[in-house]
Design a protein around this motif. Structure first.
Motif, PDB file in Angstrom:
ATOM      1  N   LEU A   1       0.829  -1.202   0.000  1.00  0.00           N
ATOM      2  CA  LEU A   1       0.000   0.000   0.000  1.00  0.00           C
ATOM      3  C   LEU A   1       0.864   1.253   0.000  1.00  0.00           C
ATOM      4  N   TYR A   2       1.915   1.252   0.786  1.00  0.00           N
ATOM      5  CA  TYR A   2       2.784   2.426   0.864  1.00  0.00           C
ATOM      6  C   TYR A   2       3.360   2.775  -0.506  1.00  0.00           C
ATOM      7  N   TYR A   3       3.898   1.773  -1.192  1.00  0.00           N
ATOM      8  CA  TYR A   3       4.506   2.054  -2.499  1.00  0.00           C
ATOM      9  C   TYR A   3       3.463   2.332  -3.576  1.00  0.00           C
ATOM     10  N   ASP A   4       2.251   1.859  -3.385  1.00  0.00           N
ATOM     11  CA  ASP A   4       1.160   2.257  -4.281  1.00  0.00           C
ATOM     12  C   ASP A   4       0.864   3.751  -4.109  1.00  0.00           C
ATOM     13  N   ILE A   5       0.776   4.181  -2.866  1.00  0.00           N
ATOM     14  CA  ILE A   5       0.523   5.598  -2.575  1.00  0.00           C
ATOM     15  C   ILE A   5       1.641   6.470  -3.166  1.00  0.00           C
TER      16      ILE A   5
ATOM     17  N   THR B   1      -7.539  -4.863   4.192  1.00  0.00           N
ATOM     18  CA  THR B   1      -6.753  -5.532   3.157  1.00  0.00           C
ATOM     19  C   THR B   1      -7.661  -6.118   2.086  1.00  0.00           C
ATOM     20  N   GLU B   2      -8.787  -6.676   2.539  1.00  0.00           N
ATOM     21  CA  GLU B   2      -9.708  -7.337   1.627  1.00  0.00           C
ATOM     22  C   GLU B   2     -10.373  -6.338   0.676  1.00  0.00           C
ATOM     23  N   ASP B   3     -10.779  -5.184   1.196  1.00  0.00           N
ATOM     24  CA  ASP B   3     -11.370  -4.151   0.338  1.00  0.00           C
ATOM     25  C   ASP B   3     -10.346  -3.650  -0.670  1.00  0.00           C
ATOM     26  N   PHE B   4      -9.120  -3.473  -0.207  1.00  0.00           N
ATOM     27  CA  PHE B   4      -8.070  -2.987  -1.096  1.00  0.00           C
ATOM     28  C   PHE B   4      -7.782  -3.991  -2.205  1.00  0.00           C
ATOM     29  N   SER B   5      -7.844  -5.291  -1.867  1.00  0.00           N
ATOM     30  CA  SER B   5      -7.606  -6.332  -2.854  1.00  0.00           C
ATOM     31  C   SER B   5      -8.719  -6.390  -3.894  1.00  0.00           C
ATOM     32  N   ARG B   6      -9.966  -6.213  -3.436  1.00  0.00           N
ATOM     33  CA  ARG B   6     -11.124  -6.307  -4.342  1.00  0.00           C
ATOM     34  C   ARG B   6     -11.346  -5.024  -5.132  1.00  0.00           C
ATOM     35  N   LYS B   7     -11.129  -3.900  -4.462  1.00  0.00           N
ATOM     36  CA  LYS B   7     -11.427  -2.601  -5.090  1.00  0.00           C
ATOM     37  C   LYS B   7     -10.238  -1.650  -4.936  1.00  0.00           C
ATOM     38  N   PRO B   8      -9.099  -1.993  -5.540  1.00  0.00           N
ATOM     39  CA  PRO B   8      -7.892  -1.180  -5.329  1.00  0.00           C
ATOM     40  C   PRO B   8      -8.032   0.269  -5.780  1.00  0.00           C
TER      41      PRO B   8
ATOM     42  N   LYS C   1       0.789   0.292 -11.764  1.00  0.00           N
ATOM     43  CA  LYS C   1       0.819  -1.125 -11.398  1.00  0.00           C
ATOM     44  C   LYS C   1       0.751  -1.257  -9.878  1.00  0.00           C
ATOM     45  N   PHE C   2      -0.190  -2.056  -9.410  1.00  0.00           N
ATOM     46  CA  PHE C   2      -0.320  -2.276  -7.973  1.00  0.00           C
ATOM     47  C   PHE C   2       0.780  -3.219  -7.490  1.00  0.00           C
ATOM     48  N   GLU C   3       1.387  -2.854  -6.373  1.00  0.00           N
ATOM     49  CA  GLU C   3       2.501  -3.622  -5.830  1.00  0.00           C
ATOM     50  C   GLU C   3       2.010  -4.893  -5.129  1.00  0.00           C
ATOM     51  N   GLU C   4       2.886  -5.882  -5.091  1.00  0.00           N
ATOM     52  CA  GLU C   4       2.611  -7.115  -4.345  1.00  0.00           C
ATOM     53  C   GLU C   4       3.868  -7.477  -3.561  1.00  0.00           C
ATOM     54  N   LYS C   5       4.198  -6.633  -2.599  1.00  0.00           N
ATOM     55  CA  LYS C   5       5.403  -6.822  -1.801  1.00  0.00           C
ATOM     56  C   LYS C   5       5.169  -7.885  -0.717  1.00  0.00           C
TER      57      LYS C   5
END
Length: 281
Positions: free
Chosen positions: A45-49, A210-217, A237-241
């Motif tokens: 989330l941090y690197y997405d922001i 986490t679940e909301d972010f995964s479903r509705k990024p 691109k959404f990160e997957e760290k």
């Protein structure tokens, strides 16, 4: 004078940070902190922001200044953030410029709350919370991979429940060390956030799952960008760290842990005025 601490401050600020340490006074402090929770997607989330053009990232993630590195001082902390000149340039281009950091261990550590308030009283606080059952299992799997855990998950959870019940019976509050060692305690979000809400205003928090972010990024990031008072933006691109795969949890054990968290999740709903899927019985 504590010569060891003085040496550490000089070593980490000037020898390790070099130019950035020397120019610390001309650097900014963070506008936002991502405070947790552990194994909930904080790094991603941090690197997405930070992909937003108005956001400049810190030197690295999980800085841990307000807990383990507080003795290094404010100037060392500043050395990890962009210069005022750089922030001005970003503002000229985008209309706004902000920076922040993520340290997921902050959320449960009592000592950091006043430290943050004293240095950053108006900081914006972001927390991403994962279903505490899945969070505990993920944390356990990390222990297996790192070789620090040899118990079965059931044995670990039973030990945890006994320990937490004992603490409750004795009337003792959980300490930072308790949280570090307990898979379940880290997921008792309500008791962690209650302490923050006694110091900071509720409007300083943005709490997502986490679940909301995964479903509705996209929708979730839009909410965060609005909270941070920056323009809406579609990241590339959404990160997957720090993501890993492992076998599913035993369903009967899942139900036991869900029952354990049921009361805490209900209290959390009342505290933050929002409900996630995993709060429902």
């Amino acid at each position: 004078m504590d010569f060891r601490k003085t040496y550490q401050k000089i070593y980490y600020q000037y020898l390790k940070r070099h130019y950035f340490g020397i120019t610390a006074k001309s650097r900014v402090l963070p506008d936002f902190l991502l405070i947790g929770a552990v194994r909930s997607g904080t790094t991603s989330l941090y690197y997405d922001i930070c992909q937003h053009p108005s956001v400049h990232e810190a030197a690295y993630d999980e800085i841990g200044f307000f807990d383990d590195n507080f003795h290094l001082g404010e100037e060392w902390y500043r050395s990890l953030f962009p210069s005022k000149k750089k922030m001005f340039e970003i503002k000229q281009k985008t209309g706004r410029s902000i920076t922040g950091e993520d340290t997921p261990f902050y959320i449960w550590n009592d000592i950091v709350i006043d430290r943050i308030f004293n240095m950053l009283p108006n900081v914006k606080l972001i927390s991403i919370l994962r279903n505490p059952v899945d969070r505990a299992y993920s944390n356990y799997q990390l222990g297996l991979r790192e070789g620090t855990e040899r118990r079965t998950f059931r044995d670990a959870i039973e030990d945890d429940m006994k320990f937490l019940d004992k603490k409750k019976q004795e009337g003792y509050a959980l300490t930072n060390d308790n949280y570090k060692k307990s898979y379940l305690a880290k997921g008792i979000y309500v008791e962690q956030l209650e302490k923050w809400f006694k110091v900071f205003r509720k409007e300083q928090f943005c709490i997502i799952s986490t679940e909301d972010f995964s479903r509705k990024p996209d929708m979730t990031l839009k909410r965060i960008f609005n909270f941070l008072e920056i323009t809406d933006y579609s990241i590339k691109k959404f990160e997957e760290k720090k993501k890993s795969k492992y076998n599913e949890m035993d369903n009967s054990l899942r139900m036991e842990i869900e029952e354990f968290f049921s009361e805490y999740n209900s209290r959390l709903y009342n505290l933050i005025d929002q409900e996630f899927d995993w709060m429902k019985n």
